[in-house]
Every structure is written in C-alpha cells, then in structure tokens.
Design a protein around this motif. Structure first.
Motif, PDB file in Angstrom:
ATOM      1  N   MET A  34       0.815  -1.195   0.000  1.00 45.45           N
ATOM      2  CA  MET A  34       0.000   0.000   0.000  1.00 45.45           C
ATOM      3  C   MET A  34       0.859   1.259   0.000  1.00 45.45           C
ATOM      4  SD  MET A  34      -3.136   0.432  -0.281  1.00 45.45           S
ATOM      5  CE  MET A  34      -4.703   0.529   0.431  1.00 45.45           C
ATOM      6  N   ILE A  35       1.948   1.254   0.710  1.00 45.93           N
ATOM      7  CA  ILE A  35       2.816   2.424   0.772  1.00 45.93           C
ATOM      8  C   ILE A  35       3.459   2.689  -0.590  1.00 45.93           C
ATOM      9  CG2 ILE A  35       4.918   3.367   1.794  1.00 45.93           C
ATOM     10  CD1 ILE A  35       4.177   1.876   4.357  1.00 45.93           C
ATOM     11  N   ALA A  36       3.827   1.631  -1.308  1.00 46.37           N
ATOM     12  CA  ALA A  36       4.444   1.799  -2.616  1.00 46.37           C
ATOM     13  C   ALA A  36       3.468   2.470  -3.583  1.00 46.37           C
ATOM     14  CB  ALA A  36       4.904   0.458  -3.166  1.00 46.37           C
ATOM     15  N   GLY A  37       2.171   2.164  -3.483  1.00 45.73           N
ATOM     16  CA  GLY A  37       1.176   2.787  -4.345  1.00 45.73           C
ATOM     17  C   GLY A  37       1.076   4.277  -4.108  1.00 45.73           C
ATOM     18  N   VAL A  38       1.159   4.694  -2.864  1.00 44.79           N
ATOM     19  CA  VAL A  38       1.105   6.119  -2.541  1.00 44.79           C
ATOM     20  C   VAL A  38       2.342   6.810  -3.102  1.00 44.79           C
ATOM     21  CG1 VAL A  38       1.116   7.799  -0.665  1.00 44.79           C
ATOM     22  CG2 VAL A  38      -0.321   5.768  -0.509  1.00 44.79           C
ATOM     23  N   ASN A  39       3.489   6.192  -3.003  1.00 44.75           N
ATOM     24  CA  ASN A  39       4.721   6.790  -3.519  1.00 44.75           C
ATOM     25  C   ASN A  39       4.655   6.951  -5.039  1.00 44.75           C
ATOM     26  OD1 ASN A  39       5.842   6.999  -1.005  1.00 44.75           O
ATOM     27  ND2 ASN A  39       6.964   5.066  -1.132  1.00 44.75           N
ATOM     28  N   VAL A  40       4.092   5.980  -5.725  1.00 43.63           N
ATOM     29  CA  VAL A  40       3.966   6.068  -7.178  1.00 43.63           C
ATOM     30  C   VAL A  40       3.042   7.219  -7.543  1.00 43.63           C
ATOM     31  CG1 VAL A  40       3.125   4.883  -9.234  1.00 43.63           C
ATOM     32  CG2 VAL A  40       4.504   3.634  -7.564  1.00 43.63           C
ATOM     33  N   VAL A  41       1.952   7.361  -6.838  1.00 47.12           N
ATOM     34  CA  VAL A  41       1.017   8.450  -7.106  1.00 47.12           C
ATOM     35  C   VAL A  41       1.687   9.796  -6.837  1.00 47.12           C
ATOM     36  CG1 VAL A  41      -1.153   9.518  -6.371  1.00 47.12           C
ATOM     37  CG2 VAL A  41      -1.017   7.040  -6.677  1.00 47.12           C
ATOM     38  N   ASP A  42       2.450   9.876  -5.746  1.00 50.24           N
ATOM     39  CA  ASP A  42       3.166  11.124  -5.443  1.00 50.24           C
ATOM     40  C   ASP A  42       4.180  11.453  -6.534  1.00 50.24           C
ATOM     41  OD1 ASP A  42       1.770  11.535  -3.116  1.00 50.24           O
ATOM     42  OD2 ASP A  42       3.289  10.596  -1.822  1.00 50.24           O
ATOM     43  N   ILE A  43       4.890  10.457  -7.021  1.00 51.62           N
ATOM     44  CA  ILE A  43       5.874  10.679  -8.077  1.00 51.62           C
ATOM     45  C   ILE A  43       5.185  11.153  -9.349  1.00 51.62           C
ATOM     46  CG2 ILE A  43       7.516   9.515  -9.598  1.00 51.62           C
ATOM     47  CD1 ILE A  43       8.286   7.767  -7.178  1.00 51.62           C
ATOM     48  N   ILE A  44       4.079  10.515  -9.707  1.00 51.29           N
ATOM     49  CA  ILE A  44       3.337  10.917 -10.903  1.00 51.29           C
ATOM     50  C   ILE A  44       2.827  12.349 -10.754  1.00 51.29           C
ATOM     51  CG2 ILE A  44       1.236  10.481 -12.244  1.00 51.29           C
ATOM     52  CD1 ILE A  44       1.709   7.489 -11.710  1.00 51.29           C
ATOM     53  N   PHE A  45       2.312  12.689  -9.579  1.00 53.11           N
ATOM     54  CA  PHE A  45       1.816  14.045  -9.339  1.00 53.11           C
ATOM     55  C   PHE A  45       2.940  15.066  -9.452  1.00 53.11           C
ATOM     56  CE2 PHE A  45       0.965  17.578  -6.423  1.00 53.11           C
ATOM     57  CZ  PHE A  45      -0.186  18.070  -7.001  1.00 53.11           C
ATOM     58  N   GLN A  46       4.087  14.768  -8.882  1.00 52.02           N
ATOM     59  CA  GLN A  46       5.219  15.698  -8.958  1.00 52.02           C
ATOM     60  C   GLN A  46       5.713  15.852 -10.389  1.00 52.02           C
ATOM     61  OE1 GLN A  46       8.124  14.376  -6.146  1.00 52.02           O
ATOM     62  NE2 GLN A  46       6.935  15.070  -4.381  1.00 52.02           N
ATOM     63  N   LEU A  47       5.749  14.774 -11.143  1.00 51.91           N
ATOM     64  CA  LEU A  47       6.159  14.864 -12.541  1.00 51.91           C
ATOM     65  C   LEU A  47       5.193  15.722 -13.341  1.00 51.91           C
ATOM     66  CD1 LEU A  47       7.407  11.242 -13.297  1.00 51.91           C
ATOM     67  CD2 LEU A  47       8.780  13.319 -13.069  1.00 51.91           C
ATOM     68  N   LEU A  48       3.899  15.552 -13.098  1.00 54.84           N
ATOM     69  CA  LEU A  48       2.915  16.383 -13.793  1.00 54.84           C
ATOM     70  C   LEU A  48       3.026  17.839 -13.363  1.00 54.84           C
ATOM     71  CD1 LEU A  48      -0.262  14.098 -13.807  1.00 54.84           C
ATOM     72  CD2 LEU A  48       1.164  14.752 -15.737  1.00 54.84           C
ATOM     73  N   THR A  49       3.258  18.066 -12.080  1.00 57.20           N
ATOM     74  CA  THR A  49       3.381  19.429 -11.573  1.00 57.20           C
ATOM     75  C   THR A  49       4.578  20.131 -12.199  1.00 57.20           C
ATOM     76  OG1 THR A  49       2.416  18.735  -9.471  1.00 57.20           O
ATOM     77  CG2 THR A  49       3.581  20.815  -9.483  1.00 57.20           C
ATOM     78  N   ILE A  50       5.656  19.415 -12.401  1.00 59.64           N
ATOM     79  CA  ILE A  50       6.835  19.996 -13.036  1.00 59.64           C
ATOM     80  C   ILE A  50       6.661  20.015 -14.553  1.00 59.64           C
ATOM     81  CG2 ILE A  50       9.299  19.640 -13.453  1.00 59.64           C
ATOM     82  CD1 ILE A  50       9.441  18.448 -10.622  1.00 59.64           C
ATOM     83  N   GLY A  51       6.042  18.985 -15.098  1.00 56.72           N
ATOM     84  CA  GLY A  51       5.945  18.832 -16.543  1.00 56.72           C
ATOM     85  C   GLY A  51       5.009  19.813 -17.229  1.00 56.72           C
ATOM     86  N   VAL A  52       3.914  20.165 -16.602  1.00 54.16           N
ATOM     87  CA  VAL A  52       2.933  21.055 -17.231  1.00 54.16           C
ATOM     88  C   VAL A  52       3.522  22.445 -17.502  1.00 54.16           C
ATOM     89  CG1 VAL A  52       0.704  22.213 -16.898  1.00 54.16           C
ATOM     90  CG2 VAL A  52       0.926  19.766 -16.431  1.00 54.16           C
ATOM     91  N   PRO A  53       4.172  23.092 -16.528  1.00 54.66           N
ATOM     92  CA  PRO A  53       4.777  24.397 -16.853  1.00 54.66           C
ATOM     93  C   PRO A  53       5.887  24.295 -17.898  1.00 54.66           C
ATOM     94  CG  PRO A  53       4.600  24.130 -14.489  1.00 54.66           C
ATOM     95  CD  PRO A  53       4.246  22.825 -15.100  1.00 54.66           C
ATOM     96  N   ILE A  54       6.670  23.230 -17.831  1.00 55.16           N
ATOM     97  CA  ILE A  54       7.725  23.040 -18.826  1.00 55.16           C
ATOM     98  C   ILE A  54       7.106  22.863 -20.207  1.00 55.16           C
ATOM     99  CG2 ILE A  54       9.541  21.456 -19.593  1.00 55.16           C
ATOM    100  CD1 ILE A  54      10.267  21.074 -16.658  1.00 55.16           C
ATOM    101  N   PHE A  55       6.015  22.123 -20.301  1.00 54.74           N
ATOM    102  CA  PHE A  55       5.323  21.917 -21.572  1.00 54.74           C
ATOM    103  C   PHE A  55       4.854  23.246 -22.147  1.00 54.74           C
ATOM    104  CE2 PHE A  55       1.241  21.268 -23.774  1.00 54.74           C
ATOM    105  CZ  PHE A  55       1.679  20.494 -24.830  1.00 54.74           C
TER     106      PHE A  55
END
Length: 56
Positions: free
Chosen positions: A1-22
């Motif tokens: 269960m903890i690994a799933g939360v970490n994956v979601v956090d990583i995806i969210f951070q990538l999107l948060t960084i990726g959208v302005p860069i895009f």
C-alpha cells in the motif's frame, strides 16, 4: 500500500513539473516560428521592393 502512494506522489510531482515546462516549450516554439516567419516576410518584402524599384 505504501508503494502505491509513492507512485502516485511521483506521478503528481512529474505532472506538476511537466505542465509548466510543456507550456514554456510551446511558447518558445511559437516565438521561434513567428520570428522565422517575420524574417522570411522581410526578405520577400525586400525582393518585392527591389523588383518594384527597377527602371525598365
């Protein structure tokens, strides 16, 4: 269960960084293409003016 939360956090951070860069990349591409088109238009205008100013 903890690994799933970490994956979601990583995806969210990538999107948060990726959208302005895009959007920044899109803005830079638009600026560069408009600059190239402006330079091309200026060259065409100069050629047209030189043809128009010729005396026959």
């Amino acid at each position: 269960m903890i690994a799933g939360v970490n994956v979601v956090d990583i995806i969210f951070q990538l999107l948060t960084i990726g959208v302005p860069i895009f959007f920044l990349i899109i803005l830079l591409v638009f600026w560069r293409s408009s600059k190239i088109k402006k330079e091309q238009f200026n060259r065409i205008e100069e050629k047209f003016n030189s043809i128009q100013n010729r005396d026959y």
